[in-house]
Design a protein around this motif. Structure first.
Motif, PDB file in Angstrom:
ATOM      1  N   LEU A 172       6.343  -6.816  -0.662  1.00  0.00           N
ATOM      2  CA  LEU A 172       5.232  -6.522  -1.571  1.00  0.00           C
ATOM      3  C   LEU A 172       4.436  -7.805  -1.759  1.00  0.00           C
ATOM      4  CD1 LEU A 172       7.353  -4.507  -4.175  1.00  0.00           C
ATOM      5  CD2 LEU A 172       6.084  -3.612  -2.219  1.00  0.00           C
ATOM      6  N   GLY A 173       3.494  -8.055  -0.846  1.00  0.00           N
ATOM      7  CA  GLY A 173       2.782  -9.318  -0.863  1.00  0.00           C
ATOM      8  C   GLY A 173       3.753 -10.461  -0.629  1.00  0.00           C
ATOM      9  N   THR A 174       3.800 -11.413  -1.554  1.00  0.00           N
ATOM     10  CA  THR A 174       4.716 -12.551  -1.418  1.00  0.00           C
ATOM     11  C   THR A 174       6.110 -12.252  -1.965  1.00  0.00           C
ATOM     12  OG1 THR A 174       4.074 -13.468  -3.567  1.00  0.00           O
ATOM     13  CG2 THR A 174       2.800 -14.171  -1.645  1.00  0.00           C
ATOM     14  N   LEU A 175       6.277 -11.061  -2.566  1.00  0.00           N
ATOM     15  CA  LEU A 175       7.566 -10.696  -3.160  1.00  0.00           C
ATOM     16  C   LEU A 175       8.411  -9.888  -2.185  1.00  0.00           C
ATOM     17  CD1 LEU A 175       9.431 -10.441  -5.703  1.00  0.00           C
ATOM     18  CD2 LEU A 175       8.197  -8.319  -6.223  1.00  0.00           C
TER      19      LEU A 175
ATOM     20  N   PHE B 257      11.153   7.824  -2.824  1.00  0.00           N
ATOM     21  CA  PHE B 257      11.944   6.605  -2.609  1.00  0.00           C
ATOM     22  C   PHE B 257      13.337   6.954  -2.095  1.00  0.00           C
ATOM     23  CE2 PHE B 257       8.975   4.437  -5.681  1.00  0.00           C
ATOM     24  CZ  PHE B 257       8.559   3.454  -4.798  1.00  0.00           C
ATOM     25  N   MET B 258      13.939   8.014  -2.652  1.00  0.00           N
ATOM     26  CA  MET B 258      15.268   8.418  -2.208  1.00  0.00           C
ATOM     27  C   MET B 258      15.245   8.858  -0.751  1.00  0.00           C
ATOM     28  SD  MET B 258      17.970  11.104  -3.937  1.00  0.00           S
ATOM     29  CE  MET B 258      17.011  12.577  -3.604  1.00  0.00           C
TER      30      MET B 258
ATOM     31  N   ASN C 133       1.809   9.386  -6.537  1.00  0.00           N
ATOM     32  CA  ASN C 133       2.286  10.774  -6.579  1.00  0.00           C
ATOM     33  C   ASN C 133       3.425  10.847  -7.591  1.00  0.00           C
ATOM     34  OD1 ASN C 133       2.773  13.449  -6.053  1.00  0.00           O
ATOM     35  ND2 ASN C 133       3.639  13.111  -4.013  1.00  0.00           N
ATOM     36  N   ASN C 134       3.048  10.747  -8.861  1.00  0.00           N
ATOM     37  CA  ASN C 134       3.972  10.432  -9.953  1.00  0.00           C
ATOM     38  C   ASN C 134       5.231  11.280  -9.993  1.00  0.00           C
ATOM     39  OD1 ASN C 134       4.972  10.469 -12.862  1.00  0.00           O
ATOM     40  ND2 ASN C 134       3.466   8.822 -12.931  1.00  0.00           N
ATOM     41  N   SER C 135       5.084  12.599 -10.026  1.00  0.00           N
ATOM     42  CA  SER C 135       6.236  13.471 -10.248  1.00  0.00           C
ATOM     43  C   SER C 135       7.214  13.466  -9.070  1.00  0.00           C
ATOM     44  CB  SER C 135       5.774  14.903 -10.533  1.00  0.00           C
ATOM     45  OG  SER C 135       5.056  15.420  -9.422  1.00  0.00           O
TER      46      SER C 135
ATOM     47  N   LEU D 101       0.830  -1.205   0.000  1.00  0.00           N
ATOM     48  CA  LEU D 101       0.000   0.000   0.000  1.00  0.00           C
ATOM     49  C   LEU D 101       0.864   1.254   0.000  1.00  0.00           C
ATOM     50  CD1 LEU D 101      -2.822   1.239   0.097  1.00  0.00           C
ATOM     51  CD2 LEU D 101      -2.742   1.083   2.594  1.00  0.00           C
ATOM     52  N   GLN D 102       1.934   1.250   0.800  1.00  0.00           N
ATOM     53  CA  GLN D 102       2.837   2.402   0.853  1.00  0.00           C
ATOM     54  C   GLN D 102       3.484   2.668  -0.499  1.00  0.00           C
ATOM     55  OE1 GLN D 102       6.131   1.904   3.527  1.00  0.00           O
ATOM     56  NE2 GLN D 102       6.703   4.059   3.488  1.00  0.00           N
ATOM     57  N   VAL D 103       3.946   1.611  -1.155  1.00  0.00           N
ATOM     58  CA  VAL D 103       4.575   1.759  -2.472  1.00  0.00           C
ATOM     59  C   VAL D 103       3.570   2.267  -3.500  1.00  0.00           C
ATOM     60  CG1 VAL D 103       5.631   0.481  -4.385  1.00  0.00           C
ATOM     61  CG2 VAL D 103       6.386   0.074  -2.038  1.00  0.00           C
ATOM     62  N   LEU D 104       2.337   1.766  -3.431  1.00  0.00           N
ATOM     63  CA  LEU D 104       1.293   2.237  -4.349  1.00  0.00           C
ATOM     64  C   LEU D 104       1.034   3.724  -4.176  1.00  0.00           C
ATOM     65  CD1 LEU D 104      -1.266  -0.711  -4.158  1.00  0.00           C
ATOM     66  CD2 LEU D 104      -0.041   0.040  -6.201  1.00  0.00           C
TER      67      LEU D 104
END
Length: 528
Positions: A94-97, A79-80, A71-73, A63-66
């Motif tokens: 990320l789920g099972t990953l 992430f940095m 917030n595209n720009s 959810l956090q990554v999504l």
């Protein structure tokens, strides 16, 4: 009698309901047991993994990554910023990953050099694999580095496609295509029209690639009709779909229930591109069979077919198709977007632009003819290209790697099958490495030994190790030659009365980094 029949049908439906209910419960039990087993194992592994944001049951950090990506720009900056909290190596569940992100050159070196063999394979995105299953099994991008076919592809790239001899033999072709671009810009000047420079460069790269591969033009500069839209949709769409988050990437057992639209679009685009190259290969084989001399075209397809026909060759006709598709997808989008960024940065910084134009005029004079051979004699031009790639690497996060076995990175244990992502964008903007990291300063590369060939891990826009971009030699020639030609022959004015410093420099996050807003310029010939 009616009561007996009614009782029979009620009994049948009741039994069917019971059957389906039982089957559903069995499937759910199987899925739950698989998930529980997975998360128990992962919980044991998590004690050895690098730190990372708080994880939630089942979904982890998904959810956090999504939310960050939405917030595209500002996604890349977000992430940095996480590395400032958690350090240079971060775990995302990320789920099972399990996904590991790398933010420092020291750990990037561990990934791309020290543990190159263990981390040389790719994680193939679910959409890519399911929509292009046959291609994913024959793709230089997706194949494991241990496979014979991958080694054959790499050898073909090094000796036939991107060798100095092959590139020298096709430089006349690239020059012709750039002159067509310059002619188009002259026409726009005469008509008083502004140019979407990113789109014009895209058409140039499209035709350079199509002529280099199969000696054909794909589009015309004045054509914005269906043919252009199809190729633009293919080039941008295939990379865009590969960067989308898909349910199947994080919960493989549930992949069928999500991403159907993305799979359908990917399948359709791949089929169109495959048909173009498949038809070109068939036509060329027929032509070669009719002629004793098969060197009429002297393009990449001819070179690959020569290799196919060699005795004991490990390359076949279908391999040629898959290789051409991969190289086409990789070449167009990345090079055209980098050139647009270079144009934007130079026009946004008039003093830097003045230095470049001064170098070009001193080296070539006012009536010179620019050639690819001049590139090595233009240090500031090379510095501009390097600085553009530092600030705007073609793939901001290098194509993900996958661990073939447990491996130590940064003092932590990364388990087998973990995804490892090197964040080249963040490394290129690290203030501990680069002075004034967000400023466009080509001067930092003058008299510097740092290059982009994968030996300096603070600067890896093309990756490093055995998975370094095979098209690097052609990309550098194209970037430098087109950029120098555009500024040697034209002055540029920002459209709509905007000042150079007002150019929107925000980016659109994806597998390839594009400008969020197109760059609209008015070309003014220096020699009218």
């Amino acid at each position: 009698m009616e009561e007996v029949g009614s009782h029979y049908w009620r009994s049948l439906f009741t039994n069917m309901d019971y059957y389906y209910l039982t089957l559903t419960l069995m499937i759910l039990s199987f899925l739950v047991s698989k998930l529980l087993f997975y998360f128990i194992v992962q919980k044991q592994h998590s004690k050895l993994l690098p730190p990372g944001p708080k994880q939630y049951p089942i979904i982890g950090n998904l959810l956090q990554v999504l939310l960050i990506r939405k917030n595209n720009s500002n996604a890349l900056e977000s992430f940095m910023n996480l590395s400032k909290t958690y350090g240079p190596i971060i775990t995302f569940k990320l789920g099972t990953l399990t996904s590991i992100s790398v933010y420092s050159p020291e750990i990037a070196k561990e990934v791309l050099q020290k543990n190159d063999i263990i981390l040389a394979n790719r994680r193939v995105p679910y959409t890519f694999f399911t929509a292009m299953k046959e291609h994913s099994k024959n793709s230089i991008i997706a194949l494991p580095s241990s496979s014979t076919k991958w080694r054959v592809y790499r050898k073909a790239c090094a000796t036939r496609i991107f060798s100095t001899q092959q590139l020298d033999s096709t430089q006349i072709l690239r020059k012709r295509k750039v002159h067509e671009l310059l002619d188009f810009l002259h026409e726009c000047y005469k008509k008083g029209e502004a140019v979407n420079i990113g789109e014009a460069i895209f058409k140039t790269m499209l035709n350079i690639s199509s002529n280099s591969f199969i000696s054909k033009n794909f589009v015309q500069y004045h054509d914005n009709g269906e043919k252009f839209k199809v190729f633009k949709d293919i080039a941008f769409g295939l990379t865009e779909e590969s960067s989308r988050l898909c349910l199947g990437d994080f919960f493989p057992l549930l992949g069928f229930f999500g991403g159907r639209g993305a799979r359908a679009r990917t399948r359709e685009r791949y089929a169109k591109l495959s048909a173009v190259f498949d038809g070109a290969i068939e036509e060329r084989i027929r032509t070669r069979d009719l002629k004793a001399d098969s060197s009429d075209c002297n393009d990449i397809l001819d070179s690959l077919l020569d290799l196919v026909n060699e005795e004991g060759s490990e390359l076949n006709r279908h391999d040629v198709l898959h290789l051409l598709i991969d190289l086409f997808i990789a070449a167009i989008d990345t090079t055209s977007s980098t050139l647009e960024w270079a144009m934007a940065e130079l026009i946004h910084s008039p003093t830097k632009l003045h230095k470049l134009r001064e170098e070009l005029q001193q080296s070539l004079g006012k009536n010179g003819e620019f050639e690819e051979s001049h590139i090595l004699k233009l240090p500031y031009l090379n510095a501009v290209v390097k600085e553009t790639l530092r600030l705007h690497p073609p793939g901001p996060m290098l194509i993900p790697h996958k661990a073939n076995d447990d491996v130590e990175l940064g003092g932590f244990i990364v388990p087998k099958n973990t995804q490892v992502v090197v964040n080249a964008w963040s490394i290129g903007r690290d203030s501990d490495i680069w002075a004034n990291p967000i400023s466009f300063e080509p001067e930092r590369f003058l008299n510097s030994k740092i290059d982009f060939k994968g030996k300096h891990f603070e600067y890896i826009p093309f990756g490093s190790g055995r998975r370094i971009c095979p098209g690097l030699p052609l990309a550098l020639r194209s970037l430098s030659f087109i950029l120098a030609s555009l500024f040697y022959h034209f002055n540029w004015k920002v459209a709509n009365g905007m000042n150079p410093e007002d150019i929107d420099m925000t980016c659109s996050y994806g597998l390839t980094m594009h400008k969020a807003q197109p760059l609209l310029l008015i070309p003014i010939p220096i020699k009218v």
